[in-house]
Design an enzyme around this catalytic site. Structure first.
Site, PDB file in Angstrom:
ATOM      1  N   CYS A 155      40.689  41.897  35.142  1.00 56.43           N
ATOM      2  CA  CYS A 155      40.698  40.148  35.561  1.00 56.43           C
ATOM      3  C   CYS A 155      39.441  40.169  36.367  1.00 56.43           C
ATOM      4  CB  CYS A 155      41.954  40.188  36.081  1.00 56.43           C
ATOM      5  SG  CYS A 155      42.314  38.469  35.925  1.00 56.43           S
TER       6      CYS A 155
ATOM      7  N   SER B 179      46.277  29.455  31.614  1.00 50.80           N
ATOM      8  CA  SER B 179      45.857  29.656  33.372  1.00 50.80           C
ATOM      9  C   SER B 179      45.021  28.602  33.846  1.00 50.80           C
ATOM     10  CB  SER B 179      45.272  31.097  33.393  1.00 50.80           C
ATOM     11  OG  SER B 179      45.125  31.396  34.740  1.00 50.80           O
TER      12      SER B 179
ATOM     13  N   CYS C 101      35.397  29.599  42.129  1.00 49.62           N
ATOM     14  CA  CYS C 101      36.440  30.462  42.917  1.00 49.62           C
ATOM     15  C   CYS C 101      35.548  31.761  43.345  1.00 49.62           C
ATOM     16  CB  CYS C 101      37.703  31.046  42.014  1.00 49.62           C
ATOM     17  SG  CYS C 101      38.592  29.724  41.227  1.00 49.62           S
TER      18      CYS C 101
ATOM     19  N   GLU D  79      33.246  36.428  26.644  1.00 50.14           N
ATOM     20  CA  GLU D  79      33.834  37.797  26.531  1.00 50.14           C
ATOM     21  C   GLU D  79      35.181  37.390  26.023  1.00 50.14           C
ATOM     22  OE1 GLU D  79      31.198  40.394  29.459  1.00 50.14           O
ATOM     23  OE2 GLU D  79      33.236  39.801  30.344  1.00 50.14           O
TER      24      GLU D  79
ATOM     25  N   CYS E 173      43.129  37.872  25.657  1.00 53.53           N
ATOM     26  CA  CYS E 173      42.291  36.922  26.521  1.00 53.53           C
ATOM     27  C   CYS E 173      41.097  36.365  26.320  1.00 53.53           C
ATOM     28  CB  CYS E 173      42.160  38.024  27.865  1.00 53.53           C
ATOM     29  SG  CYS E 173      41.643  37.025  29.412  1.00 53.53           S
TER      30      CYS E 173
ATOM     31  N   CYS F 238      31.588  29.081  34.522  1.00 50.68           N
ATOM     32  CA  CYS F 238      32.637  28.115  35.074  1.00 50.68           C
ATOM     33  C   CYS F 238      32.057  27.388  35.999  1.00 50.68           C
ATOM     34  CB  CYS F 238      33.736  29.042  35.388  1.00 50.68           C
ATOM     35  SG  CYS F 238      35.228  27.984  36.011  1.00 50.68           S
TER      36      CYS F 238
ATOM     37  N   CYS G 299      35.531  35.572  41.838  1.00 48.05           N
ATOM     38  CA  CYS G 299      35.457  35.414  40.399  1.00 48.05           C
ATOM     39  C   CYS G 299      34.053  35.892  39.753  1.00 48.05           C
ATOM     40  CB  CYS G 299      36.067  34.203  39.705  1.00 48.05           C
ATOM     41  SG  CYS G 299      35.664  34.090  38.001  1.00 48.05           S
TER      42      CYS G 299
HETATM   43  S1  SF4 Z   1      38.775  32.236  38.503  1.00 46.58           S
HETATM   44 FE1  SF4 Z   1      38.864  30.975  36.591  1.00 46.58          FE
HETATM   45  S2  SF4 Z   1      38.497  28.942  37.265  1.00 46.58           S
HETATM   46 FE2  SF4 Z   1      38.081  30.297  39.021  1.00 46.58          FE
HETATM   47  S3  SF4 Z   1      35.756  30.506  38.733  1.00 46.58           S
HETATM   48 FE3  SF4 Z   1      36.636  32.223  37.531  1.00 46.58          FE
HETATM   49  S4  SF4 Z   1      36.627  31.409  35.438  1.00 46.58           S
HETATM   50 FE4  SF4 Z   1      36.544  29.776  36.792  1.00 46.58          FE
END
Ligand code: SF4
Length: 392
Positions: free
Chosen positions: A348, A198, A114, A90, A103, A110, A117
């Site tokens: 986000c 980031s 985290c 995306e 963005c 990923c 997320c």
């Molecule tokens: S916040 Fe960023 S680094 Fe952490 S899992 Fe999501 S995409 Fe990955």
């Protein structure tokens, strides 16, 4: 056929020389592609016919395939790009007065995991190539120029943030040529201040980026101490906060800004207490000693965007404001991020896309015992203990 979006200008010059062309032809070609959005070699009128023929035979400019596009009420646009083999990424355009921010994603999925997320919940599929990273900008810039009726030289995208899907510094070799193309005066001509990477804290790569291509840096901190950050950002177990902040300070020796942006996602009852605000303030200020020298930074508090699997909640606005007040009164510039594109899940942490769960991470988590975040004793009560869903 080679996709020319893969090359920064230096690599394109090398490729042109391999084709028997002089290096300066690469600059002309680069400008056609990245300043005019041209993909038809026949239209590149200042290139010799013989060179254009070679390009037609051996090269192409390949855009990403749009799987879907959504436009939010506030004008935010989210593109879902099909990158093949069941993967999708995306890209989000955020219009604001006087600027347009894009963005960009760096990976399909990923691996950092985290907990807050949505992307991390999907697991990791693969790194994007330089061409796929640049193509997100190429597509958005020239599509928006066309829609907005911009004249040549006018830009739709004024800022790029590498904050989409993925940890950019875990795809370093493909990231850096893409950044160079964004910064190149013959490409998109963005200043280093307007391109932000980031990171969740890949310390060795932060040090390399400082030396190779020091753009603006944002660090996703999300916790004031290692115990909590170990839970929220598992990479912290490898690179704990002290190492992360030391690397951020080293980064400032070459950074285009004189501060690092600290990202802090506000999670109800997890990391948002006044005591945690004080702890964050102390951490960022340090005490002026060599052991705790402090960090020149500003803090961006991010309202959490809940998603079904997370098990987490957004901090109430009053608690976010109180947290910000502690930091501001302590002398740290603090902003609260305005949530954009909520209605199209483009905000986000919501960039889950249609990435296949190749690592079966959701399945594995469902079998595992829930992990509980330890809260300070003063905050521990029946209603406050939180079993966070993992964000990434
Ligand atoms: S916040 Fe960023 S680094 Fe952490 S899992 Fe999501 S995409 Fe990955």
């Amino acid at each position: 056929m080679v996709n020319l979006l893969q090359f920064d200008r230096g690599a394109l010059a090398e490729w042109c020389e391999q084709q028997g062309e002089q290096a300066f032809r690469a600059t002309q070609l680069f400008r056609w592609i990245h300043q005019r959005g041209e993909r038809d070699f026949a239209a590149m009128s200042n290139l010799a016919k013989s060179f254009r023929d070679k390009l037609v035979a051996s090269a192409e400019v390949v855009d990403l395939a749009v799987a879907s596009e959504q436009v939010a009420e506030d004008g935010t646009i989210k593109w879902l790009f099909d990158v093949g083999a069941g993967d999708a990424v995306e890209t989000v355009f955020i219009p604001e007065t006087g600027r347009g921010t894009l963005c960009i994603s760096s990976q399909a999925g990923c691996a950092v995991n985290c907990r807050f997320c949505a992307t991390g919940h999907q697991g990791f599929s693969r790194n994007l190539t330089t061409a796929e990273i640049v193509a997100q900008l190429w597509h958005a810039e020239f599509e928006l120029r066309r829609r907005l009726g911009l004249r040549e030289g006018e830009r739709a995208i004024t800022n790029v943030v590498m904050m989409g899907m993925g940890e950019p510094l875990q795809n370093y070799s493909q990231l850096v040529p893409a950044l160079r193309t964004m910064l190149d005066d013959h490409g998109y001509g963005l200043s280093r201040r307007r391109v932000t990477v980031s990171t969740s804290g890949v310390v060795p790569m932060m040090d390399r980026l400082r030396d190779d291509c020091p753009v603006a840096l944002a660090v996703s901190l999300h916790a004031p101490d290692d115990a909590l950050r170990d839970e929220l950002v598992p990479l912290n177990r490898k690179y704990p906060i002290a190492e992360l902040l030391a690397s951020a300070r080293r980064y400032l020796e070459r950074a285009p800004r004189d501060f690092i942006t600290i990202e802090y996602c506000m999670l109800d009852g997890v990391n948002d207490s006044p005591a945690q605000a004080e702890a964050l303030l102390a951490l960022l200020h340090g005490d002026g000693t060599a052991a705790a020298p402090g960090l020149a930074c500003k803090v961006n508090l991010i309202p959490f965007n809940p998603f079904a699997a997370s098990g987490l909640k957004r901090s109430p606005a009053a608690r976010v404001a109180a947290f910000a007040a502690v930091l501001q009164e302590g002398g740290i510039v603090t902003t609260i991020r305005k949530t954009r594109g909520d209605d199209i899940a483009a905000a986000c942490g919501q960039l889950a896309g249609e990435v296949q769960d190749r690592t079966r991470v959701v399945e594995r988590r469902a079998r595992a015992a829930p992990v509980r975040v330890a809260l300070p004793a003063s905050r521990r009560s029946a209603g406050e203990a939180v079993a966070p869903g993992r964000r990434s």
